[in-house]
Design a protein around this motif. Structure first.
Motif, PDB file in Angstrom:
ATOM      1  N   ASP A  93      -1.129  -1.286  13.165  1.00  0.00           N
ATOM      2  CA  ASP A  93      -0.715  -1.861  14.445  1.00  0.00           C
ATOM      3  C   ASP A  93      -0.147  -0.790  15.368  1.00  0.00           C
ATOM      4  O   ASP A  93      -0.056   0.388  14.997  1.00  0.00           O
ATOM      5  N   THR A 145      -0.977  -9.222   7.816  1.00  0.00           N
ATOM      6  CA  THR A 145       0.102  -8.890   6.886  1.00  0.00           C
ATOM      7  C   THR A 145       1.329  -9.752   7.161  1.00  0.00           C
ATOM      8  O   THR A 145       1.746  -9.866   8.319  1.00  0.00           O
ATOM      9  N   ARG A 150       5.464  -6.229   6.624  1.00  0.00           N
ATOM     10  CA  ARG A 150       5.320  -5.324   7.771  1.00  0.00           C
ATOM     11  C   ARG A 150       6.665  -4.767   8.206  1.00  0.00           C
ATOM     12  O   ARG A 150       6.782  -3.608   8.578  1.00  0.00           O
ATOM     13  N   ALA A 155       1.523  -2.653   5.053  1.00  0.00           N
ATOM     14  CA  ALA A 155       0.442  -3.484   5.581  1.00  0.00           C
ATOM     15  C   ALA A 155      -0.559  -3.721   4.453  1.00  0.00           C
ATOM     16  O   ALA A 155      -0.623  -2.936   3.494  1.00  0.00           O
ATOM     17  N   ALA A 172       1.696   1.159   6.889  1.00  0.00           N
ATOM     18  CA  ALA A 172       0.965   0.667   8.058  1.00  0.00           C
ATOM     19  C   ALA A 172       0.419   1.793   8.925  1.00  0.00           C
ATOM     20  O   ALA A 172      -0.542   1.609   9.656  1.00  0.00           O
TER      21      ALA A 172
END
Length: 187
Positions: A93, A145, A150, A155, A172
């Motif tokens: 992300d 996730t 997170r 993740a 992540a």
């Protein structure tokens, strides 16, 4: 990729031709669903057609996998054999992307999905997809996730190995040439 979220009539015709051929070739994915009904709904939703074009352009090979009994919406998933080539080497992300100090990937999975107007598959959807064929035998795909994971920096991603679906964790901010993400779209 285009910044407009509407396809020209030529692009629409070309995309519908591709989707119809894939739909016909993979009837086992959508038993009881008629292409004419899908096409009618697609033509009534130009923004959704644009999103499907984005899925197609990034090698996702979107196809109908179900119809929502309550809303009547058709559910498209990326059905490419491996994680879509045009969406690999992404971290999870935007937060993870910003956290990287060196060697940042070009984008994150969640940002890319949002830009395309699609959702990243969750674990249940990923497992449903795997019931329709064998996917990610050489690659892996980020999946949605849970917030507690997170929040701790992790993740989830999944793949198919040894005839089994595995769900794993990673930082992540990690990214790999063989990891992308698969999307879903409701039309």
């Amino acid at each position: 990729m285009s910044t407009k979220k509407k396809l020209s009539s030529e692009e629409t015709t070309g995309l519908l031709k591709i989707l119809k051929a894939r739909f016909g070739k993979n009837a086992h994915r959508h038993k009881g669903i008629e292409w004419e009904d899908v096409e009618k709904r697609l033509k009534a939703n130009p923004a959704k057609l644009w999103s499907l074009q984005q899925m197609e352009q990034t090698d996702g090979e979107p196809d109908v996998v179900a119809q929502d009994a309550k809303t009547g919406e058709y559910l498209f998933y990326d059905c490419a054999a491996e994680s879509p080539k045009g969406r690999r080497s992404t971290c999870f992300d935007h937060e993870a992307l910003e956290a990287r100090k060196e060697h940042k990937p070009g984008d994150s999975a969640l940002n890319m999905a949002g830009t395309m107007g699609i959702e990243v598959l969750n674990e249940e959807q990923y497992r449903q997809l795997q019931q329709l064929g064998e996917f990610d035998l050489k690659t892996s795909s980020w999946i949605q996730t849970p917030a507690p994971i997170r929040k701790l920096g992790g993740a989830l991603f999944a793949d198919r190995r040894y005839d089994h679906i595995f769900v794993y964790h990673n930082g992540a901010s990690s990214y790999y040439a063989a990891r992308g993400f698969r999307g879903s779209l409701r039309v």
